[in-house]
Motif scaffolding. Sequence first.
Motif, short mmCIF file in Angstrom:
data_model
loop_
_atom_site.label_atom_id
_atom_site.label_comp_id
_atom_site.label_asym_id
_atom_site.label_seq_id
_atom_site.Cartn_x
_atom_site.Cartn_y
_atom_site.Cartn_z
N TYR A 183 -13.26 1.87 8.46
CA TYR A 183 -12.12 1.97 9.25
C TYR A 183 -10.81 1.65 8.76
N ALA A 184 -10.51 1.94 7.73
CA ALA A 184 -9.35 1.37 7.03
C ALA A 184 -8.71 2.71 5.94
N PHE A 185 -7.36 2.81 5.95
CA PHE A 185 -6.83 3.60 4.99
C PHE A 185 -7.23 3.29 3.70
N ALA A 186 -7.21 4.15 2.56
CA ALA A 186 -7.21 3.94 1.24
C ALA A 186 -6.12 3.18 0.83
N ILE A 187 -6.52 2.24 -0.29
CA ILE A 187 -5.33 1.86 -1.02
C ILE A 187 -5.52 2.47 -2.48
N GLY A 188 -6.38 3.33 -2.59
CA GLY A 188 -6.40 4.39 -3.64
C GLY A 188 -7.78 5.01 -3.74
N SER A 189 -7.76 6.27 -3.70
CA SER A 189 -8.90 7.29 -3.69
C SER A 189 -9.01 8.22 -4.78
N ILE A 190 -10.06 8.86 -4.95
CA ILE A 190 -10.20 10.02 -5.96
C ILE A 190 -11.15 11.14 -5.41
N ALA A 191 -10.91 12.10 -5.68
CA ALA A 191 -11.85 13.34 -5.68
C ALA A 191 -11.74 14.14 -7.19
N ALA A 192 -13.05 14.15 -7.76
CA ALA A 192 -13.26 14.27 -9.09
C ALA A 192 -14.48 15.47 -9.21
N ALA A 193 -14.21 16.30 -9.83
CA ALA A 193 -15.45 17.36 -10.26
C ALA A 193 -15.24 17.57 -11.75
N LEU A 194 -16.49 17.65 -12.25
CA LEU A 194 -16.78 17.75 -13.80
C LEU A 194 -17.60 18.79 -14.19
N ASN A 205 0.90 -1.32 -0.11
CA ASN A 205 -0.06 -0.07 -0.13
C ASN A 205 0.83 1.21 -0.07
N HIS A 206 2.05 1.29 -0.69
CA HIS A 206 2.90 2.42 -0.61
C HIS A 206 2.92 3.13 -1.82
N ALA A 207 3.59 4.28 -2.10
CA ALA A 207 3.68 5.24 -3.01
C ALA A 207 4.14 4.66 -4.21
N ILE A 208 3.07 5.23 -5.35
CA ILE A 208 3.64 5.06 -6.88
C ILE A 208 3.79 6.27 -7.52
N LEU A 209 3.82 7.45 -6.80
CA LEU A 209 4.09 8.79 -7.55
C LEU A 209 4.71 9.64 -6.68
N ALA A 263 -17.04 22.39 -8.36
CA ALA A 263 -16.97 21.68 -7.03
C ALA A 263 -18.35 21.30 -6.90
N ALA A 264 -19.52 21.85 -6.87
CA ALA A 264 -20.87 21.32 -6.89
C ALA A 264 -21.12 20.09 -7.38
N HIS A 265 -20.56 19.91 -8.64
CA HIS A 265 -20.73 18.45 -9.23
C HIS A 265 -19.39 17.59 -9.16
N SER A 266 -19.19 17.28 -7.76
CA SER A 266 -17.82 16.29 -7.37
C SER A 266 -18.46 15.44 -6.67
N ARG A 267 -17.26 14.19 -6.69
CA ARG A 267 -17.58 12.96 -5.81
C ARG A 267 -16.35 12.67 -5.38
N TYR A 268 -16.33 11.58 -4.32
CA TYR A 268 -15.09 11.17 -3.77
C TYR A 268 -15.35 9.69 -3.68
N ARG A 269 -14.40 8.86 -3.86
CA ARG A 269 -14.45 7.50 -3.80
C ARG A 269 -13.14 6.85 -3.36
N LYS A 270 -13.39 6.12 -2.43
CA LYS A 270 -12.20 5.49 -1.52
C LYS A 270 -12.20 3.94 -1.74
N VAL A 271 -11.04 3.20 -2.16
CA VAL A 271 -11.22 1.82 -2.10
C VAL A 271 -10.32 1.30 -1.06
N ARG A 272 -10.56 0.54 -0.11
CA ARG A 272 -9.87 0.12 0.79
C ARG A 272 -10.13 -1.46 0.96
N GLU A 273 -9.30 -1.83 1.81
CA GLU A 273 -9.26 -3.53 1.88
C GLU A 273 -10.42 -4.08 2.85
N ARG A 274 -11.26 -3.12 3.69
CA ARG A 274 -12.05 -3.63 4.25
C ARG A 274 -13.26 -2.53 4.46
N ALA A 275 -14.45 -2.71 4.56
CA ALA A 275 -15.52 -1.82 4.43
C ALA A 275 -15.58 -0.48 5.31
#
Length: 330
Positions: A237-248, A147-151, A223-235
């Motif tokens: 109380y876990a840190f993300a393994i990848g997440s994104i904030a997006a507005a369009l 779960n470490h950095a790639i960038l 920003a009013a048209h934005s979403r956040y999604r978090k992928v984690r290893e359990r449903a």
Amino acid sequence: MREFGYQRVFDVPGAVALLGADPDARCLGGGTNLVDLMKAGVERPAQLIDVRELPLGRIEAVEGGGLRIGATVTNSELAAHPEVRRHYPALAQAVLSGASGQLRNMATVGGNLLQRTRCGYFTDSTKPCNKRVPGSGCPANEGEHHNHAILGASAHCVAVHPSDMGVALAAFDAVVRYETTDGPGELPLAEFYLPVGDTPHLETALPPGALITGITLPPAPVAAHSRYRKVRERASYAFAIGSIAAALEVQDGVIREVRLAFGAVASRPWRAREAERALTGGPADAAAFAAAADAELAAAETLPHNGYKVTLMRNLVVAMLTELTEEAAR
């Protein structure tokens, strides 16, 4: 645990004076990160300055648009505020995806910004860690690093920043406000967190003795048209393994404005500016979304066990932007 002093403060000048007088002093807000690290012997402050009674607990609209968020606003208060939910929904969603309800009730906005970039080697004082003891090495490079950095990492540290809130703030060009004995100052969030380089123990650009007083979110209609999604290893109380904030913002099938920020891929919230540049003015379709993600992730440097994050983040970009495009068309 090292013995430490404790003092509660009720005004900003008093807090700043104490911080300026003792380089080993730390601010105590909710204590949800600092106290854990003190128990582990990683943080060893000489004095805790309790800032919870400072008059920094408000969320206010800024003239011309935007919001001003006080440093002692709790994460729960931030996520529930109607102006945040209406104008920056990705921020509310990001905060709600972090930790547990009990911790969100205690954790503060200022403390969230200052939580340490960390991994298991950092919190285990029996292991070497360049963040904890500069020059001692980074065992994650050869050890556990799925779960470490790639960038933006370096051989000196590959830990990722744990904040969900920070990812949304990065997407919306937040500005961190602070106070020192020399007066007030501001730092764009893009400049607040320092690159890892060969000094991973230095995490922020705050001047010595600075007290964070709040965050300003500039006006951003997209920003009013934005979403956040978090992928984690359990449903929960876990840190993300990848997440994104997006507005369009899409008009007639063309992307007029886009904001993207990634989490759990770098030592700081990662603003995906290459992807934004690739998307702006182009078509709002899955092929363009994938190409933009590839442009951002071209700089990724993976370790043997974290290369899956490249595919994960690519898929998150495509999924999130597709959902926002479909929503805009309704």
